[in-house]
Design a protein around this motif. Sequence first.
Motif, PDB file in Angstrom:
ATOM      1  N   ASN A   1       0.846  -1.196   0.000  1.00  0.00           N
ATOM      2  CA  ASN A   1       0.000   0.000   0.000  1.00  0.00           C
ATOM      3  C   ASN A   1       0.876   1.238   0.000  1.00  0.00           C
ATOM      4  N   ALA A   2       0.898   1.950  -1.105  1.00  0.00           N
ATOM      5  CA  ALA A   2       1.757   3.127  -1.262  1.00  0.00           C
ATOM      6  C   ALA A   2       1.374   4.268  -0.333  1.00  0.00           C
ATOM      7  N   VAL A   3       0.184   4.203   0.254  1.00  0.00           N
ATOM      8  CA  VAL A   3      -0.230   5.248   1.199  1.00  0.00           C
ATOM      9  C   VAL A   3       0.752   5.328   2.371  1.00  0.00           C
ATOM     10  N   ASN A   4       1.362   4.206   2.696  1.00  0.00           N
ATOM     11  CA  ASN A   4       2.279   4.148   3.842  1.00  0.00           C
ATOM     12  C   ASN A   4       3.700   4.587   3.502  1.00  0.00           C
ATOM     13  N   ASN A   5       3.983   4.851   2.243  1.00  0.00           N
ATOM     14  CA  ASN A   5       5.331   5.249   1.844  1.00  0.00           C
ATOM     15  C   ASN A   5       5.701   6.592   2.462  1.00  0.00           C
ATOM     16  N   ILE A   6       6.986   6.759   2.798  1.00  0.00           N
ATOM     17  CA  ILE A   6       7.445   8.015   3.392  1.00  0.00           C
ATOM     18  C   ILE A   6       8.953   8.147   3.173  1.00  0.00           C
ATOM     19  N   VAL A   7       9.397   9.367   2.985  1.00  0.00           N
ATOM     20  CA  VAL A   7      10.831   9.590   2.799  1.00  0.00           C
ATOM     21  C   VAL A   7      11.546   9.444   4.131  1.00  0.00           C
ATOM     22  N   ALA A   8      12.836   9.139   4.058  1.00  0.00           N
ATOM     23  CA  ALA A   8      13.645   8.979   5.259  1.00  0.00           C
ATOM     24  C   ALA A   8      13.629  10.250   6.093  1.00  0.00           C
ATOM     25  N   GLN A   9      13.613  10.103   7.405  1.00  0.00           N
ATOM     26  CA  GLN A   9      13.514  11.238   8.317  1.00  0.00           C
ATOM     27  C   GLN A   9      14.811  11.520   9.056  1.00  0.00           C
ATOM     28  N   ASN A  10      15.526  10.485   9.428  1.00  0.00           N
ATOM     29  CA  ASN A  10      16.693  10.634  10.314  1.00  0.00           C
ATOM     30  C   ASN A  10      17.974  10.801   9.489  1.00  0.00           C
ATOM     31  N   LEU A  11      18.110  11.935   8.828  1.00  0.00           N
ATOM     32  CA  LEU A  11      19.170  12.140   7.839  1.00  0.00           C
ATOM     33  C   LEU A  11      20.487  12.532   8.495  1.00  0.00           C
ATOM     34  N   VAL A  12      21.154  11.535   9.040  1.00  0.00           N
ATOM     35  CA  VAL A  12      22.455  11.726   9.669  1.00  0.00           C
ATOM     36  C   VAL A  12      23.351  10.563   9.256  1.00  0.00           C
ATOM     37  N   THR A  13      24.608  10.865   8.962  1.00  0.00           N
ATOM     38  CA  THR A  13      25.552   9.815   8.592  1.00  0.00           C
ATOM     39  C   THR A  13      26.141   9.163   9.838  1.00  0.00           C
ATOM     40  N   ILE A  14      26.969   8.148   9.614  1.00  0.00           N
ATOM     41  CA  ILE A  14      27.505   7.364  10.729  1.00  0.00           C
ATOM     42  C   ILE A  14      28.788   7.964  11.289  1.00  0.00           C
ATOM     43  N   LYS A  15      29.734   8.317  10.448  1.00  0.00           N
ATOM     44  CA  LYS A  15      31.065   8.716  10.900  1.00  0.00           C
ATOM     45  C   LYS A  15      31.011   9.921  11.824  1.00  0.00           C
ATOM     46  N   TRP A  16      31.790   9.852  12.898  1.00  0.00           N
ATOM     47  CA  TRP A  16      31.857  10.960  13.861  1.00  0.00           C
ATOM     48  C   TRP A  16      32.518  12.177  13.231  1.00  0.00           C
ATOM     49  N   SER A  17      32.047  13.352  13.600  1.00  0.00           N
ATOM     50  CA  SER A  17      32.657  14.596  13.126  1.00  0.00           C
ATOM     51  C   SER A  17      32.629  15.614  14.250  1.00  0.00           C
ATOM     52  N   ASP A  18      33.793  16.183  14.563  1.00  0.00           N
ATOM     53  CA  ASP A  18      33.845  17.237  15.573  1.00  0.00           C
ATOM     54  C   ASP A  18      33.364  18.571  15.026  1.00  0.00           C
ATOM     55  N   ALA A  19      33.176  18.658  13.710  1.00  0.00           N
ATOM     56  CA  ALA A  19      32.808  19.924  13.085  1.00  0.00           C
ATOM     57  C   ALA A  19      31.315  20.226  13.190  1.00  0.00           C
ATOM     58  N   VAL A  20      30.504  19.216  13.436  1.00  0.00           N
ATOM     59  CA  VAL A  20      29.054  19.437  13.475  1.00  0.00           C
ATOM     60  C   VAL A  20      28.630  19.928  14.854  1.00  0.00           C
ATOM     61  N   SER A  21      27.392  20.369  14.972  1.00  0.00           N
ATOM     62  CA  SER A  21      26.874  20.889  16.241  1.00  0.00           C
ATOM     63  C   SER A  21      26.698  19.772  17.250  1.00  0.00           C
ATOM     64  N   ASN A  22      26.588  20.144  18.524  1.00  0.00           N
ATOM     65  CA  ASN A  22      26.321  19.154  19.567  1.00  0.00           C
ATOM     66  C   ASN A  22      24.996  18.436  19.328  1.00  0.00           C
ATOM     67  N   GLU A  23      24.040  19.141  18.764  1.00  0.00           N
ATOM     68  CA  GLU A  23      22.741  18.517  18.493  1.00  0.00           C
ATOM     69  C   GLU A  23      22.895  17.391  17.476  1.00  0.00           C
ATOM     70  N   VAL A  24      23.686  17.604  16.428  1.00  0.00           N
ATOM     71  CA  VAL A  24      23.916  16.555  15.438  1.00  0.00           C
ATOM     72  C   VAL A  24      24.737  15.419  16.043  1.00  0.00           C
ATOM     73  N   LYS A  25      25.700  15.752  16.888  1.00  0.00           N
ATOM     74  CA  LYS A  25      26.467  14.714  17.578  1.00  0.00           C
ATOM     75  C   LYS A  25      25.544  13.852  18.434  1.00  0.00           C
ATOM     76  N   LEU A  26      24.624  14.513  19.125  1.00  0.00           N
ATOM     77  CA  LEU A  26      23.665  13.758  19.940  1.00  0.00           C
ATOM     78  C   LEU A  26      22.808  12.866  19.050  1.00  0.00           C
ATOM     79  N   GLN A  27      22.397  13.376  17.910  1.00  0.00           N
ATOM     80  CA  GLN A  27      21.601  12.570  16.982  1.00  0.00           C
ATOM     81  C   GLN A  27      22.363  11.327  16.544  1.00  0.00           C
ATOM     82  N   LYS A  28      23.650  11.475  16.253  1.00  0.00           N
ATOM     83  CA  LYS A  28      24.467  10.330  15.889  1.00  0.00           C
ATOM     84  C   LYS A  28      24.545   9.324  17.043  1.00  0.00           C
TER      85      LYS A  28
END
Length: 527
Positions: free
Chosen positions: A411-438
């Motif tokens: 049922n295509a009604v249930n289709n949805i684009v990805a929501q949690n758009l964060v990569t895996i590799k650690w980065s010190d350059a991103v914000s603390n909020e993105v680090k927390l998301q990772k």
Amino acid sequence: MKNKLLIFSAVLVFSLGACTSDYEDLNSNKDNFTNKELEQDFNNVKAPIRGMQRWMYILVEDDWRGDIQFNLNADIFSGYMGTPHNFEGNNNNSTYVLLDGWNNAAWENAYRREMVNALTVKRLVESKGPKYYAWSLILKVYAMHKITDYHGPIVYSAFGSEAATVPYDSQKAVYDQFFTELKTAVDILTPFATANKESTFFVDKNDATDGTTAKGIVLKWIKFANSLRLRLAMRISNVDPIKAKAEAEAAIAGFGTIDTNADNIFYLADHPVNTYTNQWADINVGGAIASIMNGYNDPRREQYFNKSVIGTYQGIRMGTVVDDDYRTAKANQFSKIGNVVSSGQIPWFTATESHFLKAEGALKGWNMGGTPQSFYESGITTSFIQNGAGGATTYINNDVLLPADFTDPLNAVNNIVAQNLVTIKWSDAVSNEVKLQKIQTQKWLAIFPDGQEAWAETRRTGYPKLFLPTNNFSSGKIPAGTFVRRLNFPVQEKTSNPVGYAQGVQELGGVDTGATRLWWDTGVNQF
């Protein structure tokens, strides 16, 4: 299954009343064991200890209610699992119609099994056998933190009272008592482990009383208590950061937390989800976790999921409306939960969670003994080793892959684009909020299939970003565009403990619906 649920609701109404209505009968026998019996290695005290362990989850061979104790609420709300059934004509927890007949089960089990047994141990051995009392405190906190994190304010400090009205404690007061009890337990047990790191609660390490991989070893239970203290400290970190920091740093002192897979705590029994997903076909892999793990090409999928008939790891989205055609096709089209629930081990606490808790603590500036990145990467590695997956180094260093869009094959009604758009590799350059998301995304993946803990942490932090249900039939009780924040108080409390119930609602600070945030659920992350 539907008939069973209706029967259970009736049994609750006529035989239980409420957990508070028969406290006196449940708790009045203070003389179960004689002093002579207590002197014989506390053999009879082992019975309530064994009961506390056994009833953390209602096992299938004991009772079918485990399905509604955690699986058809927290496991779904966490994004881990989804149901392919149209329970109550699709008006059920999955579509945000919170069913009292389902959601009373955890409360009832916790009070009639965990709290009653804990009180029995306290009355028998608090002064005569403090080692066993300490053990019961750890088990009690482990059981009851799940209940307060479901509902908010609960009956705790006054449990066992013979008063007509049994008062609720605020969630803050409950957590304060949790921390006190865990510290008390560790303080009692530490001298035993200091004198002999192989010290046990029994003469024989293989004593059947301990149904866990801890095997009655005092040091392992100290580490479990400390790990639980660290978990709870993190839970309150957005609402009381000063106390959270103090409790977290105290938790890693002394013998410390569960940091290696050798110290993981599993209860030795078949996971009830194995029956729910296979024999009963009540549950499948959730759309959210399938989206994230498929996008990351996560090697742990082989342990977590079984492939669908077309050879893919296919999830089902929360809030899916299931008609007869959908149900007929669902068995082969959607993945079932895999080997992780058929290993004869139910996870209570694992080293990978400790690593991710320390990663977040270090991100907040707490003294955790390492950096956010070091704990983040060791948490992933520890999870891969625990699940027998290879390629951890490649996975950790991937800075390209993102979660996949979700597609429903029926049922295509249930289709949805990805929501949690964060990569895996650690980065010190991103914000603390993105680090927390990772950190939270990888922690969420690592602690599968513990949906109770996963749901609590997604509420606390907002990560990983999950899919809203396709259909929200709550009639506005949980506003559109929002997630369920809690379970309602058991309906029996309104009639058999009305004054206590009213106090509980007042302490909650909002209406008794699934939309009201708990005390620690502030919606704002603290760094």
